[in-house]
Design a protein around this motif. Structure first.
Motif, PDB file in Angstrom:
ATOM      1  N   GLY A  89      -3.870  -0.257  -7.575  1.00  0.00           N
ATOM      2  CA  GLY A  89      -4.512  -1.493  -7.986  1.00  0.00           C
ATOM      3  C   GLY A  89      -5.237  -2.298  -6.929  1.00  0.00           C
ATOM      4  N   ASP A  90      -5.223  -1.842  -5.672  1.00  0.00           N
ATOM      5  CA  ASP A  90      -5.843  -2.608  -4.592  1.00  0.00           C
ATOM      6  C   ASP A  90      -6.709  -1.700  -3.727  1.00  0.00           C
ATOM      7  OD1 ASP A  90      -4.608  -5.363  -4.818  1.00  0.00           O
ATOM      8  OD2 ASP A  90      -2.805  -4.119  -4.770  1.00  0.00           O
ATOM      9  N   PRO A  91      -7.884  -1.323  -4.211  1.00  0.00           N
ATOM     10  CA  PRO A  91      -8.715  -0.356  -3.489  1.00  0.00           C
ATOM     11  C   PRO A  91      -9.177  -0.828  -2.123  1.00  0.00           C
ATOM     12  CG  PRO A  91      -9.934  -1.356  -5.309  1.00  0.00           C
ATOM     13  CD  PRO A  91      -8.510  -1.756  -5.476  1.00  0.00           C
ATOM     14  N   GLN A  92      -9.174  -2.132  -1.863  1.00  0.00           N
ATOM     15  CA  GLN A  92      -9.597  -2.641  -0.564  1.00  0.00           C
ATOM     16  C   GLN A  92      -8.470  -2.627   0.472  1.00  0.00           C
ATOM     17  OE1 GLN A  92     -12.860  -3.230  -0.172  1.00  0.00           O
ATOM     18  NE2 GLN A  92     -12.968  -2.612  -2.318  1.00  0.00           N
ATOM     19  N   ARG A  93      -7.250  -2.374   0.025  1.00  0.00           N
ATOM     20  CA  ARG A  93      -6.109  -2.444   0.941  1.00  0.00           C
ATOM     21  C   ARG A  93      -5.952  -1.137   1.720  1.00  0.00           C
ATOM     22  NH1 ARG A  93      -1.373  -5.451  -1.416  1.00  0.00           N
ATOM     23  NH2 ARG A  93      -2.465  -7.115  -0.329  1.00  0.00           N
ATOM     24  N   HIS A  94      -5.688  -1.280   3.019  1.00  0.00           N
ATOM     25  CA  HIS A  94      -5.393  -0.121   3.859  1.00  0.00           C
ATOM     26  C   HIS A  94      -4.066  -0.376   4.571  1.00  0.00           C
ATOM     27  CE1 HIS A  94      -6.304   3.437   6.333  1.00  0.00           C
ATOM     28  NE2 HIS A  94      -5.658   2.776   7.279  1.00  0.00           N
ATOM     29  N   VAL A  95      -3.223   0.643   4.609  1.00  0.00           N
ATOM     30  CA  VAL A  95      -1.909   0.537   5.241  1.00  0.00           C
ATOM     31  C   VAL A  95      -1.893   1.374   6.514  1.00  0.00           C
ATOM     32  CG1 VAL A  95       0.573   0.854   4.965  1.00  0.00           C
ATOM     33  CG2 VAL A  95      -0.831   0.243   2.977  1.00  0.00           C
ATOM     34  N   THR A  96      -1.650   0.728   7.636  1.00  0.00           N
ATOM     35  CA  THR A  96      -1.487   1.419   8.911  1.00  0.00           C
ATOM     36  C   THR A  96      -0.001   1.513   9.212  1.00  0.00           C
ATOM     37  OG1 THR A  96      -3.579   0.542   9.744  1.00  0.00           O
ATOM     38  CG2 THR A  96      -2.022   1.397  11.370  1.00  0.00           C
ATOM     39  N   MET A  97       0.485   2.725   9.373  1.00  0.00           N
ATOM     40  CA  MET A  97       1.892   2.933   9.676  1.00  0.00           C
ATOM     41  C   MET A  97       2.048   3.292  11.151  1.00  0.00           C
ATOM     42  SD  MET A  97       3.211   4.940   6.254  1.00  0.00           S
ATOM     43  CE  MET A  97       1.672   5.406   5.453  1.00  0.00           C
ATOM     44  N   ALA A 135      -4.275   5.081   3.709  1.00  0.00           N
ATOM     45  CA  ALA A 135      -3.358   4.811   4.811  1.00  0.00           C
ATOM     46  C   ALA A 135      -3.696   5.687   6.013  1.00  0.00           C
ATOM     47  CB  ALA A 135      -1.910   5.064   4.368  1.00  0.00           C
ATOM     48  N   SER A 136      -3.163   5.286   7.166  1.00  0.00           N
ATOM     49  CA  SER A 136      -3.310   6.067   8.391  1.00  0.00           C
ATOM     50  C   SER A 136      -2.055   5.868   9.235  1.00  0.00           C
ATOM     51  CB  SER A 136      -4.562   5.635   9.163  1.00  0.00           C
ATOM     52  OG  SER A 136      -4.508   4.250   9.453  1.00  0.00           O
ATOM     53  N   VAL A 137      -1.914   6.698  10.260  1.00  0.00           N
ATOM     54  CA  VAL A 137      -0.736   6.651  11.119  1.00  0.00           C
ATOM     55  C   VAL A 137      -1.168   6.444  12.568  1.00  0.00           C
ATOM     56  CG1 VAL A 137       1.322   7.880  11.911  1.00  0.00           C
ATOM     57  CG2 VAL A 137       0.503   8.201   9.561  1.00  0.00           C
ATOM     58  N   VAL A 138      -0.526   5.504  13.241  1.00  0.00           N
ATOM     59  CA  VAL A 138      -0.692   5.318  14.675  1.00  0.00           C
ATOM     60  C   VAL A 138       0.591   5.804  15.337  1.00  0.00           C
ATOM     61  CG1 VAL A 138      -0.977   3.660  16.548  1.00  0.00           C
ATOM     62  CG2 VAL A 138      -2.251   3.360  14.408  1.00  0.00           C
ATOM     63  N   VAL A 139       0.462   6.783  16.226  1.00  0.00           N
ATOM     64  CA  VAL A 139       1.633   7.332  16.911  1.00  0.00           C
ATOM     65  C   VAL A 139       1.780   6.605  18.246  1.00  0.00           C
ATOM     66  CG1 VAL A 139       2.759   9.412  17.770  1.00  0.00           C
ATOM     67  CG2 VAL A 139       1.176   9.555  15.828  1.00  0.00           C
ATOM     68  N   GLY A 140       2.827   5.837  18.375  1.00  0.00           N
ATOM     69  CA  GLY A 140       3.031   5.084  19.609  1.00  0.00           C
ATOM     70  C   GLY A 140       4.084   4.016  19.435  1.00  0.00           C
TER      71      GLY A 140
END
Length: 201
Positions: A83-91, A113-118
């Motif tokens: 329901g929220d096409p503008q939302r992006h989740v960074t994990m 979504a995307s993943v940041v390793v650190g």
């Protein structure tokens, strides 16, 4: 109960079920959640994570820190896809094996979504609208991460267990913040802490 509250579509429920299967497949190898809680995966983990979504409003840039197996980050991304096409989740996850799992889930479910390793304290400041964490650290430590990554107008949402009141009292010794407390649907003794206007006291 929470299913109807969130108005989850059949497609979203299917993605959550796919996510469940991936957790069950990978868990024996990399211990995403405790073995004892596998039997209670939906109530203890998935719906527990999903309940925070209603408090985010329309803020698009979401960061989930210490994501581990994707709770709540993956669940949030699944709900956002509905329901929220503008939302992006960074994990954000420092464990390489868990980050591979998260990337696999994102790819298989085609999530926003995307993943940041650190490590949270070493990656570049995110200037995010929403920052979440579950079972990561006490509130005092979490507010250090908030201070680094949340934009001034943003909001932090934390899932906390039965000792949340003690954590709030300890955090107020070092921090000034506006707090709204929501009762957890999955555990009446637990709470969801919605925090904003955070400053060093």
């Amino acid at each position: 109960m929470i299913l109807s509250d969130l108005d989850v579509s059949r497609e979203t429920l299917g993605r959550l079920e796919h996510y469940q299967l991936l957790i069950e497949k990978w868990n024996p190898t990399i211990n995403l959640i405790s073995k004892s809680s596998i039997r209670h995966l939906w109530d203890r983990h998935i719906w527990d994570s999903a309940q925070i979504y209603r408090y985010a409003g329309e803020r698009p840039n979401w960061m989930d820190i210490g994501s581990g197996g994707g709770l709540p980050g993956v669940v949030v991304a699944i709900l956002a896809k509905q329901g929220d096409p503008q939302r992006h989740v960074t994990m954000v996850e420092s464990d390489v094996r868990k980050s591979v799992f998260l990337k696999t889930v994102i790819r298989e479910l085609d999530l926003p979504a995307s993943v940041v390793v650190g490590r949270i304290e070493k990656i570049a400041p995110a200037d995010c609208d929403i920052l979440t964490a579950r079972a990561l650290a006490d509130l005092h430590q979490l507010l250090h991460f908030v201070d680094r990554h949340l934009k001034p107008s943003g909001r932090a949402i934390f899932l906390k267990g039965e000792s949340w009141e003690e954590e709030v009292a300890a955090a107020r010794k070092a921090w000034s913040f506006d707090l709204r407390i929501h009762k957890s649907i999955t555990n009446p003794k637990a709470a969801i802490l919605e925090v904003k206007d955070i400053q060093v006291a």
